[in-house]
Motif scaffolding. Structure first.
Motif, PDB file in Angstrom:
ATOM      1  N   ARG A 147       5.348   8.591  -6.875  1.00  0.00           N
ATOM      2  CA  ARG A 147       4.601   9.792  -6.489  1.00  0.00           C
ATOM      3  C   ARG A 147       5.109  10.913  -7.282  1.00  0.00           C
ATOM      4  N   LEU A 148       6.424  10.875  -7.551  1.00  0.00           N
ATOM      5  CA  LEU A 148       6.845  12.125  -8.517  1.00  0.00           C
ATOM      6  C   LEU A 148       5.938  12.276  -9.908  1.00  0.00           C
ATOM      7  N   ALA A 149       6.037  10.971 -10.410  1.00  0.00           N
ATOM      8  CA  ALA A 149       4.980  11.000 -11.718  1.00  0.00           C
ATOM      9  C   ALA A 149       3.508  11.383 -11.402  1.00  0.00           C
ATOM     10  N   CYS A 150       2.847  11.162 -10.373  1.00  0.00           N
ATOM     11  CA  CYS A 150       1.472  11.687  -9.836  1.00  0.00           C
ATOM     12  C   CYS A 150       1.445  13.050  -9.888  1.00  0.00           C
ATOM     13  N   GLY A 151       2.562  13.643  -9.276  1.00  0.00           N
ATOM     14  CA  GLY A 151       2.703  15.093  -8.961  1.00  0.00           C
ATOM     15  C   GLY A 151       2.817  15.792 -10.036  1.00  0.00           C
ATOM     16  N   ALA A 152       3.572  15.279 -10.908  1.00  0.00           N
ATOM     17  CA  ALA A 152       3.893  15.820 -12.561  1.00  0.00           C
ATOM     18  C   ALA A 152       2.572  15.979 -13.367  1.00  0.00           C
ATOM     19  N   ALA A 153       1.956  14.772 -13.185  1.00  0.00           N
ATOM     20  CA  ALA A 153       0.699  14.782 -14.040  1.00  0.00           C
ATOM     21  C   ALA A 153      -0.464  15.695 -13.282  1.00  0.00           C
ATOM     22  N   ALA A 154      -0.339  15.733 -11.900  1.00  0.00           N
ATOM     23  CA  ALA A 154      -1.398  16.642 -11.494  1.00  0.00           C
ATOM     24  C   ALA A 154      -0.841  18.011 -11.916  1.00  0.00           C
ATOM     25  N   GLY A 155       0.449  18.637 -11.763  1.00  0.00           N
ATOM     26  CA  GLY A 155       0.748  19.862 -12.112  1.00  0.00           C
ATOM     27  C   GLY A 155       0.340  20.137 -13.775  1.00  0.00           C
ATOM     28  N   THR A 156       0.560  19.152 -14.488  1.00  0.00           N
ATOM     29  CA  THR A 156       0.461  19.398 -16.071  1.00  0.00           C
ATOM     30  C   THR A 156      -1.083  19.925 -16.204  1.00  0.00           C
ATOM     31  N   VAL A 157      -2.041  18.914 -15.404  1.00  0.00           N
ATOM     32  CA  VAL A 157      -3.587  19.228 -15.756  1.00  0.00           C
ATOM     33  C   VAL A 157      -3.881  20.645 -15.329  1.00  0.00           C
ATOM     34  N   SER A 166       0.913  -1.237  -0.099  1.00  0.00           N
ATOM     35  CA  SER A 166       0.106  -0.094  -0.026  1.00  0.00           C
ATOM     36  C   SER A 166       1.015   1.304  -0.097  1.00  0.00           C
ATOM     37  N   GLU A 167       2.032   1.196  -0.611  1.00  0.00           N
ATOM     38  CA  GLU A 167       2.936   2.241  -0.725  1.00  0.00           C
ATOM     39  C   GLU A 167       3.293   2.214  -1.948  1.00  0.00           C
ATOM     40  N   LEU A 168       3.388   3.751  -2.539  1.00  0.00           N
ATOM     41  CA  LEU A 168       3.894   3.956  -3.647  1.00  0.00           C
ATOM     42  C   LEU A 168       5.580   4.517  -3.519  1.00  0.00           C
ATOM     43  N   SER A 169       6.417   4.039  -4.484  1.00  0.00           N
ATOM     44  CA  SER A 169       7.679   4.725  -4.474  1.00  0.00           C
ATOM     45  C   SER A 169       7.791   6.143  -4.568  1.00  0.00           C
ATOM     46  N   VAL A 170       8.970   6.699  -4.328  1.00  0.00           N
ATOM     47  CA  VAL A 170       9.026   8.175  -4.567  1.00  0.00           C
ATOM     48  C   VAL A 170       8.974   8.550  -6.022  1.00  0.00           C
ATOM     49  N   THR A 171       9.472   7.628  -6.939  1.00  0.00           N
ATOM     50  CA  THR A 171       9.480   8.033  -8.394  1.00  0.00           C
ATOM     51  C   THR A 171       7.896   8.059  -8.968  1.00  0.00           C
TER      52      THR A 171
END
Length: 287
Positions: A182-192, A175-180
């Motif tokens: 999570r960074l990808a999720c954050g990048a997608a969020a920032g883009t949108v 139930s944990e995501l790696s830092v990489t």
């Protein structure tokens, strides 16, 4: 790129703009307004994350009471609402610093009057233009921050939940995501978020320049008129920008903004969660 005179274009692209600033103002020119930005971003980020957690708790409590399900979780739409609340509170609390940051960034050696720094800019604007001038462009900022910050939080949290629940993709362990990831999720969020809200950011920046009679590089109404273009409000600013420069003007500077914002949002979200882990704070955004 957001505020340069369309009848006197000095650069049409990101690389050309960087080269022009380097050539005319040197290395320090690339960091104008950075001190004000750092002073602004510390309280802004702190208030934003704190407000999001508090708004999330309040909205989740009301949602659980309404549905009668104590195990109910926030939906993407409710996360969007919590993020919007956080964005409005944080933006409003630090808006005067964002306003003077914009002016410090835009002024050049050819500006008749120079702001010497953040406090000098704040006092000068107060003295010459009055207290209301510190909140020029506030309305489009409020409207823009709703999809911007709201989508940042909503997309980030929803993507994380989706990846954790769909373990067949192999992104989550226990139930944990790696830092990489999570960074990808954050990048997608920032883009949108920034793409949806960007036109409002352009209008905000242009409205911040209104009334600054000594500005060297602001949008003008026509080639003969050298006075800065005046806007009576947000709608008027939209109308004049599109009429004089076309719809594409609402996305001027989108590329360099994406290069800045996307990694910035990704790093901010992940750093926030990692630091909370280090400090031993149990409640995290996703909780």
């Amino acid at each position: 790129m957001q505020v340069q005179n369309p009848h006197s274009i000095k650069y049409n692209g990101t690389v050309q703009g960087l080269k022009y600033i380097w050539r005319t103002e040197g290395f320090r020119g690339l960091f104008k307004g950075n001190g004000t930005n750092c002073a602004r971003i510390v309280p802004n980020s702190a208030v934003k994350f704190f407000s999001y957690e508090q708004a999330s708790k309040g909205i989740l409590y009301l949602y659980q009471q309404q549905t009668g399900n104590e195990d109910a979780q926030l939906t993407p739409l409710l996360r969007l609402g919590a993020g919007a609340c956080a964005g409005i509170i944080a933006m409003s609390a630090t808006y005067p610093m964002d306003m003077v940051r914009g002016r410090l960034t835009v002024q050049t050696d050819s500006s008749p009057f120079q702001y010497r720094g953040m406090f000098h800019a704040l006092s000068t604007v107060l003295r010459q233009e009055g207290p209301r001038a510190l909140y020029k462009g506030w309305l489009p900022s409020v409207i823009g921050v709703i999809p911007y910050v709201g989508l940042n939080f909503a997309v980030y949290e929803s993507l994380k939940d989706w990846l954790i629940k769909n373990k067949q993709f192999g992104f989550a362990e226990d139930s944990e995501l790696s830092v990489t990831t999570r960074l990808a999720c954050g990048a997608a969020a920032g883009t949108v978020g920034q793409t949806v809200a960007y036109p409002l950011d352009v209008i905000r920046r242009r409205m911040q320049m209104v009334g600054w009679k000594d500005a060297a590089s602001v949008v003008t109404g026509d080639g003969r008129n050298k006075a800065p273009l005046e806007y009576t409000g947000m709608i008027d600013a939209f109308r004049k920008t599109v009429r004089h420069e076309g719809f594409g003007a609402l996305y001027k500077g989108l590329v360099p903004n994406s290069v800045k914002v996307v990694p910035s949002i990704a790093i901010a979200f992940v750093t926030y969660e990692v630091v909370k882990d280090i400090l031993g704070v149990e409640i995290r955004i996703s909780d």
